[in-house]
Write an enzyme that holds these catalytic residues in place. Structure first.
Site, mmCIF file in Angstrom:
data_model
loop_
_atom_site.group_PDB
_atom_site.id
_atom_site.type_symbol
_atom_site.label_atom_id
_atom_site.label_comp_id
_atom_site.label_asym_id
_atom_site.label_seq_id
_atom_site.Cartn_x
_atom_site.Cartn_y
_atom_site.Cartn_z
ATOM 1 N N GLU A 151 -44.680 -27.270 -24.307
ATOM 2 C CA GLU A 151 -43.733 -27.709 -23.324
ATOM 3 C C GLU A 151 -44.399 -28.498 -22.318
ATOM 4 O OE1 GLU A 151 -40.472 -27.560 -23.699
ATOM 5 O OE2 GLU A 151 -40.481 -29.043 -22.010
ATOM 6 N N LEU A 153 -42.496 -29.659 -19.529
ATOM 7 C CA LEU A 153 -41.517 -29.940 -18.578
ATOM 8 C C LEU A 153 -42.272 -29.616 -17.174
ATOM 9 C CD1 LEU A 153 -40.793 -26.794 -17.290
ATOM 10 C CD2 LEU A 153 -39.202 -26.852 -19.367
ATOM 11 N N LYS A 208 -51.596 -30.267 -25.677
ATOM 12 C CA LYS A 208 -50.902 -29.759 -24.177
ATOM 13 C C LYS A 208 -52.062 -29.760 -23.216
ATOM 14 C CE LYS A 208 -48.510 -27.755 -21.091
ATOM 15 N NZ LYS A 208 -47.570 -28.470 -20.286
ATOM 16 N N ASN A 212 -52.915 -31.872 -19.607
ATOM 17 C CA ASN A 212 -53.051 -31.324 -18.313
ATOM 18 C C ASN A 212 -54.340 -31.490 -17.979
ATOM 19 O OD1 ASN A 212 -50.212 -30.336 -18.098
ATOM 20 N ND2 ASN A 212 -50.645 -28.277 -18.347
ATOM 21 N N CYS A 264 -49.933 -24.014 -13.988
ATOM 22 C CA CYS A 264 -50.489 -24.761 -15.075
ATOM 23 C C CYS A 264 -51.647 -25.556 -14.994
ATOM 24 C CB CYS A 264 -49.265 -25.755 -15.639
ATOM 25 S SG CYS A 264 -47.476 -25.199 -16.285
ATOM 26 N N LYS A 267 -54.893 -23.197 -14.185
ATOM 27 C CA LYS A 267 -55.093 -22.073 -15.559
ATOM 28 C C LYS A 267 -55.518 -22.956 -16.874
ATOM 29 C CE LYS A 267 -50.624 -20.739 -17.454
ATOM 30 N NZ LYS A 267 -50.900 -21.516 -18.979
ATOM 31 N N LYS A 325 -45.275 -27.141 -5.048
ATOM 32 C CA LYS A 325 -44.718 -28.699 -4.814
ATOM 33 C C LYS A 325 -43.167 -28.065 -4.458
ATOM 34 C CE LYS A 325 -43.420 -29.358 -9.549
ATOM 35 N NZ LYS A 325 -43.632 -30.288 -10.726
HETATM 36 P P1 NAD Z 1 -43.130 -16.764 -16.524
HETATM 37 O O1 NAD Z 1 -44.281 -15.940 -16.088
HETATM 38 O O2 NAD Z 1 -42.257 -17.584 -15.510
HETATM 39 O O3 NAD Z 1 -42.156 -15.845 -17.760
HETATM 40 C C1 NAD Z 1 -42.728 -15.384 -18.997
HETATM 41 C C2 NAD Z 1 -41.767 -14.612 -19.258
HETATM 42 O O4 NAD Z 1 -42.208 -13.703 -20.506
HETATM 43 C C3 NAD Z 1 -41.639 -13.321 -17.997
HETATM 44 O O5 NAD Z 1 -40.167 -13.104 -17.845
HETATM 45 C C4 NAD Z 1 -41.839 -11.816 -18.797
HETATM 46 O O6 NAD Z 1 -41.116 -10.791 -18.608
HETATM 47 C C5 NAD Z 1 -41.645 -12.230 -20.355
HETATM 48 N N1 NAD Z 1 -42.347 -11.413 -21.383
HETATM 49 C C6 NAD Z 1 -43.804 -11.464 -21.414
HETATM 50 N N2 NAD Z 1 -43.989 -10.791 -22.499
HETATM 51 C C7 NAD Z 1 -42.675 -10.563 -23.212
HETATM 52 C C8 NAD Z 1 -42.398 -9.745 -24.618
HETATM 53 N N3 NAD Z 1 -43.171 -9.336 -25.363
HETATM 54 N N4 NAD Z 1 -41.060 -9.873 -24.784
HETATM 55 C C9 NAD Z 1 -40.234 -10.284 -24.046
HETATM 56 N N5 NAD Z 1 -40.640 -11.106 -22.609
HETATM 57 C C10 NAD Z 1 -41.810 -10.976 -22.256
HETATM 58 O O7 NAD Z 1 -44.010 -18.103 -17.525
HETATM 59 P P2 NAD Z 1 -43.549 -19.522 -17.631
HETATM 60 O O8 NAD Z 1 -43.978 -20.266 -16.376
HETATM 61 O O9 NAD Z 1 -42.356 -19.808 -17.959
HETATM 62 O O10 NAD Z 1 -44.499 -20.005 -18.643
HETATM 63 C C11 NAD Z 1 -44.479 -19.699 -19.919
HETATM 64 C C12 NAD Z 1 -45.744 -20.302 -20.746
HETATM 65 O O11 NAD Z 1 -45.163 -22.045 -20.670
HETATM 66 C C13 NAD Z 1 -46.782 -20.370 -20.229
HETATM 67 O O12 NAD Z 1 -47.814 -20.301 -21.444
HETATM 68 C C14 NAD Z 1 -46.999 -21.437 -19.293
HETATM 69 O O13 NAD Z 1 -48.262 -21.984 -19.710
HETATM 70 C C15 NAD Z 1 -46.148 -22.513 -20.116
HETATM 71 N N6 NAD Z 1 -45.532 -23.650 -19.463
HETATM 72 C C16 NAD Z 1 -45.123 -23.479 -18.293
HETATM 73 C C17 NAD Z 1 -44.765 -24.495 -17.362
HETATM 74 C C18 NAD Z 1 -44.075 -24.408 -16.194
HETATM 75 O O14 NAD Z 1 -44.033 -25.182 -15.501
HETATM 76 N N7 NAD Z 1 -43.810 -23.063 -15.734
HETATM 77 C C19 NAD Z 1 -44.689 -26.019 -18.053
HETATM 78 C C20 NAD Z 1 -44.967 -25.998 -19.195
HETATM 79 C C21 NAD Z 1 -45.840 -24.924 -20.161
#
Ligand code: NAD
Length: 477
Positions: A151, A153, A208, A212, A264, A267, A325
């Protein structure tokens, strides 16, 4: 299509709501019962512009549901997307994949035959292979597929990024996953002619991280150029426009600032370096980017100290903007945190204001007076430091701000304000990648010519070019 999304964080919730908006039947599942209860009651637990309405509309239409029950979510689903967190492991910096692997283990016995499991989380190369093995240990080979769909976004503009992406990347190893994913994205994005890159799973995973790392490098490049601008009397905002309008360079991610943060870039660059080390491949540019960015974040406290004549002991500093941001409540790796902690160590008393990040900030900061009004935050302060360029910070009345402060020092780490206007309002300005007008003048008059060859001519020319806005016209997100 019935879709289950595991993890309702920034990515899972936005993806789920957007898939539902495209007409799919989406069940979002999370282990966090509080989060699910809030969502079932129409409360969106994160700040993301437009997300409340999108969730409400699709929940109301019966296309979007929230549950803690994984079986209920995955039963009958043609696709199960894993969108759980992949935070850095504290000691190593590589990605902690325990949430991804737990999700895989939990869903393995529950999915229907013919399900495509899609890893949407950002994961190192080869993670899809491990997920395949985990599911394959309890299911017959060939009855399921594992695909990658990273993703891209950006928080703050996540919905438009998701619904109108520059491209979609999918990594597949079989026809079932290829057909399902190209249908999922291809149909709604056909009219926009969005490129859908269908590649191998390992390539998709690496795309990905490469994206980044490249963006983090671009930010670090302009930040280092900003330092040079300060020394030679150039203006980094104009420099960024001057290079960015070259299509090969592009104008995005050329706003100099205090160093990148967020959930992002820090890490993902670290995780990419760990992968490269595992395979014995040096990625020197990324290594330097990580080092330079960390050093920069720490140096920002010195910039504030310098603006206050070298000593902040006993002074009150108002920090405006805390989130990494604007338009998000995310405090992960926010540059405000090391800045504040360092200034506190130097003996400063810190007050802070953020339009939406205060609750999350409270969890990571201590001994900071958090305010809900920017002017109250700045009252009797010796300096204001702009760390996040929220619109409502950019639009502050500088005259009013100056009147209520003790000393008029403005450290603008985002170039949110036009320095000339700030100086007119009575501020002594320290910005990023540009000298305050007063210093520029001194540099000319003190010696009668520039200390840097060519500087005087260039500075005069540069002064005739109005920056397009205080922060330039560059898309920095
Ligand atoms: P986040 O920490 O906001 O949310 C993760 C969610 O997953 C939490 O609500 C947690 O409770 C839940 N979770 C964990 N284990 C679980 C399980 N076994 N079953 C059900 N729920 C579970 O994470 P995020 O920021 O949405 O990022 C998610 C992924 O997407 C990461 O790998 C991140 O690097 C990637 N990503 C994030 C962004 C961003 O802008 N935040 C953009 C692109 C990609």
């Amino acid at each position: 299509m019935k879709i289950a999304v595991i993890g309702t964080g920034y990515v899972g919730l936005v993806s789920g709501a957007c898939f539902a908006n495209w007409g799919h039947q989406v069940a979002c599942v999370d282990k966090n019962a509080q989060k699910i209860a809030a969502l079932q009651n129409g409360i969106v637990p994160i700040y993301e512009p437009g997300l409340d309405e999108l969730v409400e509309r699709n929940f109301g239409a019966g296309r979007l549901s929230f549950t803690c029950d994984l079986l209920e979510a995955v039963k009958g689903a043609a696709m199960v997307l894993i969108a759980v967190g992949t935070p850095p492991r504290a000691a190593h910096g590589d990605a902690d994949l325990s949430f991804v692997f737990s999700a895989a283990r939990e869903l393995a016995p529950l999915i229907d035959d013919d399900t495509v499991v899609v890893v949407k989380s950002t994961v190192p190369v080869g993670t899809g292979d491990i997920v395949q093995k985990i599911i394959g240990s309890v299911r017959e080979a060939g009855t399921f597929s594992v695909a990658s769909n990273p993703e891209f976004l950006r928080e703050g503009v996540a919905i438009s990024d998701f619904l109108e992406p520059d491209r979609v990347v999918v990594g597949v190893e079989d026809d079932r996953a290829r057909a399902r994913l190209t249908e999922l994205y291809g149909v709604p994005l056909k009219a926009r002619k969005t490129p859908i890159i269908v590649t191998q799973r390992r390539t998709s995973e690496l795309i990905k991280y490469a994206a980044n790392a490249f963006l983090a490098t671009k930010i670090t490049f302009i930040n280092e150029l900003a330092d040079l601008c300060e020394q030679v009397g150039s203006d980094v905002s104009q420099l960024a426009v001057g290079i960015g309008l070259d299509k090969r360079i592009g104008t995005s991610f050329l706003n100099a600032g205090p160093g990148y943060g967020g959930s992002c870039f820090p890490k993902d660059t670290m995780a990419l370096l760990r992968t490269a080390q595992d395979y014995g491949v040096p990625l020197r540019i990324v290594e330097e980017t990580v080092t330079a960015n960390e050093a920069r974040k720490r140096r920002m406290a010195l910039k504030v100290t310098d603006a206050l004549d070298g000593d902040v002991e006993g002074l009150t500093i108002a920090v405006l903007g805390l989130t990494f941001k604007p338009d998000t409540d995310d405090m992960r790796e926010a540059p405000a945190v090391p800045l504040i902690e360092t200034l506190q160590r130097f003996g400063a008393h810190i007050r802070a204001y953020d339009p939406v990040g205060t609750e999350n900030a409270r969890r990571v900061l201590s001994d900071v007076d958090l305010h809900t009004d920017a002017y109250e935050c700045a009252r009797d302060a010796d300096a204001v430091v702009v760390v996040t360029e929220w619109d409502d910070i950019r639009n502050l009345d500088l005259m009013r701000l100056r009147r209520i402060m003790r000393q008029g020092v403005l450290v603008d780490l985002r170039n949110a304000f036009d320095p000339a206007r700030a100086e007119q309002a009575g501020f002594r300005v320290s910005a990023i990648g540009r000298r305050p007008a007063a210093n520029r003048y001194e540099a000319h008059t003190a010696t009668g010519h520039s200390q840097v060859p060519g500087h005087a001519v260039f500075a005069r020319k540069a002064e005739n070019v109005q920056p397009q806005s205080a922060g330039g016209s560059i898309d920095h997100r």
